[in-house]
Design a protein around this motif. Sequence first.
Motif, PDB file in Angstrom:
ATOM      1  N   HIS A  83       0.823  -1.209   0.000  1.00 42.60           N
ATOM      2  CA  HIS A  83       0.000   0.000   0.000  1.00 42.60           C
ATOM      3  C   HIS A  83       0.859   1.262   0.000  1.00 42.60           C
ATOM      4  O   HIS A  83       0.588   2.206  -0.751  1.00 42.60           O
ATOM      5  CB  HIS A  83      -0.942   0.005   1.198  1.00 42.60           C
ATOM      6  CG  HIS A  83      -2.044   1.012   1.074  1.00 42.60           C
ATOM      7  ND1 HIS A  83      -3.268   0.727   0.491  1.00 42.60           N
ATOM      8  CD2 HIS A  83      -2.103   2.315   1.409  1.00 42.60           C
ATOM      9  CE1 HIS A  83      -4.024   1.805   0.492  1.00 42.60           C
ATOM     10  NE2 HIS A  83      -3.346   2.781   1.051  1.00 42.60           N
ATOM     11  N   PHE A  84       1.879   1.288   0.835  1.00 43.81           N
ATOM     12  CA  PHE A  84       2.699   2.494   0.888  1.00 43.81           C
ATOM     13  C   PHE A  84       3.561   2.648  -0.358  1.00 43.81           C
ATOM     14  O   PHE A  84       3.857   3.776  -0.772  1.00 43.81           O
ATOM     15  CB  PHE A  84       3.544   2.514   2.157  1.00 43.81           C
ATOM     16  CG  PHE A  84       2.771   2.955   3.376  1.00 43.81           C
ATOM     17  CD1 PHE A  84       2.348   4.267   3.507  1.00 43.81           C
ATOM     18  CD2 PHE A  84       2.445   2.049   4.365  1.00 43.81           C
ATOM     19  CE1 PHE A  84       1.625   4.670   4.617  1.00 43.81           C
ATOM     20  CE2 PHE A  84       1.725   2.446   5.483  1.00 43.81           C
ATOM     21  CZ  PHE A  84       1.307   3.768   5.604  1.00 43.81           C
ATOM     22  N   GLU A  85       3.962   1.553  -0.975  1.00 43.51           N
ATOM     23  CA  GLU A  85       4.658   1.675  -2.261  1.00 43.51           C
ATOM     24  C   GLU A  85       3.735   2.299  -3.300  1.00 43.51           C
ATOM     25  O   GLU A  85       4.163   3.132  -4.106  1.00 43.51           O
ATOM     26  CB  GLU A  85       5.143   0.301  -2.725  1.00 43.51           C
ATOM     27  CG  GLU A  85       6.401  -0.167  -2.036  1.00 43.51           C
ATOM     28  CD  GLU A  85       6.917  -1.472  -2.617  1.00 43.51           C
ATOM     29  OE1 GLU A  85       6.253  -2.025  -3.525  1.00 43.51           O
ATOM     30  OE2 GLU A  85       7.979  -1.930  -2.162  1.00 43.51           O
ATOM     31  N   MET A  86       2.473   1.905  -3.290  1.00 44.84           N
ATOM     32  CA  MET A  86       1.506   2.504  -4.208  1.00 44.84           C
ATOM     33  C   MET A  86       1.386   4.001  -3.957  1.00 44.84           C
ATOM     34  O   MET A  86       1.429   4.811  -4.888  1.00 44.84           O
ATOM     35  CB  MET A  86       0.144   1.832  -4.039  1.00 44.84           C
ATOM     36  CG  MET A  86      -0.984   2.448  -4.881  1.00 44.84           C
ATOM     37  SD  MET A  86      -1.823   3.906  -4.165  1.00 44.84           S
ATOM     38  CE  MET A  86      -2.635   3.181  -2.754  1.00 44.84           C
ATOM     39  N   LEU A  87       1.246   4.397  -2.694  1.00 44.24           N
ATOM     40  CA  LEU A  87       1.083   5.818  -2.377  1.00 44.24           C
ATOM     41  C   LEU A  87       2.295   6.629  -2.846  1.00 44.24           C
ATOM     42  O   LEU A  87       2.149   7.684  -3.470  1.00 44.24           O
ATOM     43  CB  LEU A  87       0.902   6.002  -0.872  1.00 44.24           C
ATOM     44  CG  LEU A  87      -0.418   5.551  -0.243  1.00 44.24           C
ATOM     45  CD1 LEU A  87      -0.392   5.831   1.254  1.00 44.24           C
ATOM     46  CD2 LEU A  87      -1.608   6.241  -0.885  1.00 44.24           C
ATOM     47  N   GLU A  88       3.473   6.128  -2.513  1.00 50.44           N
ATOM     48  CA  GLU A  88       4.671   6.892  -2.831  1.00 50.44           C
ATOM     49  C   GLU A  88       4.906   6.991  -4.332  1.00 50.44           C
ATOM     50  O   GLU A  88       5.326   8.028  -4.846  1.00 50.44           O
ATOM     51  CB  GLU A  88       5.874   6.259  -2.130  1.00 50.44           C
ATOM     52  CG  GLU A  88       5.808   6.416  -0.610  1.00 50.44           C
ATOM     53  CD  GLU A  88       6.874   5.628   0.129  1.00 50.44           C
ATOM     54  OE1 GLU A  88       7.145   4.476  -0.284  1.00 50.44           O
ATOM     55  OE2 GLU A  88       7.418   6.138   1.110  1.00 50.44           O
ATOM     56  N   GLY A 124      -1.756   2.557   9.137  1.00 51.17           N
ATOM     57  CA  GLY A 124      -2.603   3.614   8.597  1.00 51.17           C
ATOM     58  C   GLY A 124      -1.853   4.915   8.439  1.00 51.17           C
ATOM     59  O   GLY A 124      -0.669   5.020   8.778  1.00 51.17           O
ATOM     60  N   TYR A 125      -2.558   5.920   7.957  1.00 49.50           N
ATOM     61  CA  TYR A 125      -1.916   7.192   7.640  1.00 49.50           C
ATOM     62  C   TYR A 125      -2.966   8.273   7.450  1.00 49.50           C
ATOM     63  O   TYR A 125      -4.173   8.002   7.337  1.00 49.50           O
ATOM     64  CB  TYR A 125      -1.080   7.067   6.357  1.00 49.50           C
ATOM     65  CG  TYR A 125      -1.883   6.615   5.152  1.00 49.50           C
ATOM     66  CD1 TYR A 125      -2.480   7.540   4.284  1.00 49.50           C
ATOM     67  CD2 TYR A 125      -2.062   5.264   4.878  1.00 49.50           C
ATOM     68  CE1 TYR A 125      -3.235   7.117   3.199  1.00 49.50           C
ATOM     69  CE2 TYR A 125      -2.805   4.830   3.790  1.00 49.50           C
ATOM     70  CZ  TYR A 125      -3.390   5.762   2.955  1.00 49.50           C
ATOM     71  OH  TYR A 125      -4.144   5.349   1.883  1.00 49.50           O
ATOM     72  N   THR A 126      -2.477   9.516   7.430  1.00 55.49           N
ATOM     73  CA  THR A 126      -3.301  10.670   7.080  1.00 55.49           C
ATOM     74  C   THR A 126      -2.637  11.368   5.916  1.00 55.49           C
ATOM     75  O   THR A 126      -1.434  11.632   5.939  1.00 55.49           O
ATOM     76  CB  THR A 126      -3.426  11.642   8.265  1.00 55.49           C
ATOM     77  OG1 THR A 126      -3.946  10.955   9.402  1.00 55.49           O
ATOM     78  CG2 THR A 126      -4.345  12.810   7.917  1.00 55.49           C
ATOM     79  N   THR A 127      -3.413  11.662   4.877  1.00 58.34           N
ATOM     80  CA  THR A 127      -2.909  12.442   3.746  1.00 58.34           C
ATOM     81  C   THR A 127      -4.097  13.012   2.991  1.00 58.34           C
ATOM     82  O   THR A 127      -5.250  12.771   3.344  1.00 58.34           O
ATOM     83  CB  THR A 127      -2.007  11.600   2.826  1.00 58.34           C
ATOM     84  OG1 THR A 127      -1.263  12.466   1.953  1.00 58.34           O
ATOM     85  CG2 THR A 127      -2.813  10.620   1.989  1.00 58.34           C
TER      86      THR A 127
END
Length: 461
Positions: A83-88, A124-127
């Motif tokens: 998921h974080f690879e996708m976001l970045e 999780g995260y906020t963006t």
Amino acid sequence: MFSKRILNILLILNLPSFIISAPLTICDGCDHLSPRSPSPQIPSPSEDDVTCPNLGGTNEPLIDYNVVLKTDATNYDSVVKNHFEMLEKCLQRERHNVHELDFSSIKDNDNVIFDFSVKGMIAGYTTKFSKSFAENYLSKLNDVAIVNENKVIEDPFENEFVKQAPLVRKTVRPVAKMPNLDRIDQENYPLDLKYIYPDSAGAGVDVFVVDSGIFLEHEEFQGRQGKTVVEKTFCGNNLADDNGHGTNVASIVGGKTLGVANYANIIGVKITGKDCPLNAQNIINGITYVMQQKANDPERKIVLNLSATSSDSAVGEVASKAVEAGIHFVVGAGNRNLDACGFFPGKVETVVTVAATKITLNQQDWATEFTNWGKCVTLFAPGEKVPVAGIVNSSEITLDSGTSLSAPHVSGAIALMLAEGDSTPEQSKEGLLRLATKDKIQGLDYRPTANLLLRIRNAVI
């Protein structure tokens, strides 16, 4: 030439037609973005044709969202990695771990992914996203559990605090002027003008006060056996308590003369202040920061006190995970004379949710007019005209009211339990219910709530 797959994505996201003229961002690692079924209208990218939905080229504003990922013990690492690879790759934003971040160093919040994950516990995260992207695409992905708009909590402590004339500082514990402590160490009236508690007094237990900071120079925090620190702030680089709420709460948890467990360690985590409006993001950051400390040292005895409520279910999910991690979690029920089940994290069954009572002149216990109530309330504790430390000067003591002040009584009580022997959050909650004074609270006729009043462990001698 644009493929039908790309056009389908643009149509689903309801982006204006002129976005077609904007460049699309391509990433090679987004093949895991298959939406939850049933969502046949959104294409699943394949290895040969992977396209990231484009957030630029539209007049739709970007909004902060709190996102909780769907993880368990078997898939945590893979879900987080993918998921974080996708976001970045797709958003071209910097990812920062909020537990280690100096927020004052961030100059452009629009291009930051605020990662509040704690390995093995919560991800999780906020963006920022457009509303159409969050609702029509992100929320439908297999690995996403919750997507909620991050909103400022108006009047987070609900203005129920009633300032009274300051008390006169004495050289000995003024038990006669602290009926709140006097009440919780005995089952029946009349009050005996004593506060009797275990000799260990919460020693060795860390109570995290997730609030507005602590005025460390106050006499209540000087010369204590337990330490008092403000360890982390999510409000720039400001560690000071500039509204007094966190200081009020901390003094009840373990203040030298005002506290329930005056040997416990009091650790402040600042999530709001004068120039730092409280929102769900900062509540989540504060909770997950405490979770990270538990992850760093699983043997630590930790109580988390939160005297604020939110409508964001992500707050509830994070609180639930904190209890699963072994954190004893206490929250105020809220001060709106409403059902406490309408607010997070008090709605979470495993959290200890505390409503407020008052002591009348003829020595009776009544539910306060302002307290929230209902089946989500675990028990009551004193919450009206409670002596607390202030921030005007180092000796100020005032009388304040609210469920924000009921909760730290219970946090201190759990610290007393944990200092006497280890227990799980479930066991400490069971202990509170077993020891509680029963059927003494009046004023619940039209507010169906368990008639249980806090009584501390080993109080009777």
